[in-house]
Design an enzyme around this catalytic site. Structure first.
Site, PDB file in Angstrom:
ATOM      1  N   HIS A  49       0.924  -1.396  -0.075  1.00 13.91           N
ATOM      2  CA  HIS A  49       0.016  -0.066  -0.070  1.00 13.91           C
ATOM      3  C   HIS A  49       0.913   1.379  -0.007  1.00 13.91           C
ATOM      4  CE1 HIS A  49      -3.827  -2.195   1.764  1.00 13.91           C
ATOM      5  NE2 HIS A  49      -3.338  -2.710   0.857  1.00 13.91           N
ATOM      6  N   GLU A  51       1.071   3.698   1.832  1.00 17.91           N
ATOM      7  CA  GLU A  51       1.609   3.984   3.091  1.00 17.91           C
ATOM      8  C   GLU A  51       2.636   3.432   3.606  1.00 17.91           C
ATOM      9  OE1 GLU A  51      -2.994   4.409   3.692  1.00 17.91           O
ATOM     10  OE2 GLU A  51      -1.695   3.399   2.654  1.00 17.91           O
ATOM     11  N   CYS A  79      -6.211   1.571   5.984  1.00 20.36           N
ATOM     12  CA  CYS A  79      -6.505   0.434   6.429  1.00 20.36           C
ATOM     13  C   CYS A  79      -6.186  -0.002   7.752  1.00 20.36           C
ATOM     14  CB  CYS A  79      -6.419  -0.749   5.444  1.00 20.36           C
ATOM     15  SG  CYS A  79      -4.775  -1.063   5.417  1.00 20.36           S
ATOM     16  N   CYS A  82      -2.261  -0.528   7.500  1.00 19.73           N
ATOM     17  CA  CYS A  82      -1.398   0.827   7.322  1.00 19.73           C
ATOM     18  C   CYS A  82      -1.243   1.573   8.784  1.00 19.73           C
ATOM     19  CB  CYS A  82      -1.939   1.482   6.350  1.00 19.73           C
ATOM     20  SG  CYS A  82      -1.616   0.673   4.855  1.00 19.73           S
TER      21      CYS A  82
END
Length: 156
Positions: A49, A51, A79, A82
């Site tokens: 992701h 992040e 999410c 993260c």
């Protein structure tokens, strides 16, 4: 300014066929430490992701997994995975743009940073450039649906 840069990262993701989420990490002196975008498809890595990509790059740049006195700007509400990574990295502040009604762990589905669950607390704010960040997501998924429909029509 920083959310605009995160949005530019999201555009790069979209060009590669990745879900268009971008992020940048800056220090308290407003110096860019790392920038990145979603890459799970490109990297064949479900944890890639935006992040996480940024946290990994920043940790390498700083030669330290603790990223104290930093702010992460991201185009979409993080999410659970993260949020956990942000806590473990000791990021000081999180600024996100659009909410994520399906998997958002800040305000949409869960409120992980509002609870005293963690030994590290992150300052958090959302809604910065929410409209353009939400629009790039909407456009991306609309295009994807149209491509699937077109492919089905060609197969018929």
């Amino acid at each position: 300014m920083w959310m605009q840069q995160a949005l530019q990262q999201a555009r790069l993701a979209a060009e590669l066929g990745e879900v268009p989420v971008g992020a940048v990490l800056v220090d308290d002196r407003q110096q860019l430490i790392a920038a990145g975008y979603n890459r799970p498809i490109s990297d064949q890595d479900p944890t890639a992701h935006a992040e996480i990509v940024v946290l990994r790059e920043a940790a390498q740049n700083r030669q330290n997994y603790r990223l104290v006195d930093t702010t992460l700007y991201v185009t979409l509400e993080p999410c659970v995975m993260c949020v956990g990574a942000l806590v473990h990295a000791r990021v000081k502040r999180l600024v996100y743009a659009a909410t994520e009604p399906k998997t958002g762990a800040i305000e949409s589905r869960l409120t992980l940073l509002q609870d005293a669950l963690f030994n590290h607390q992150i300052e958090c704010s959302g809604g910065i450039l929410a409209e353009p960040c939400a629009q790039i997501m909407s456009d991306f998924f609309a295009n994807r649906r149209n491509q699937k429909r077109d492919n089905k029509m060609r197969e018929s």
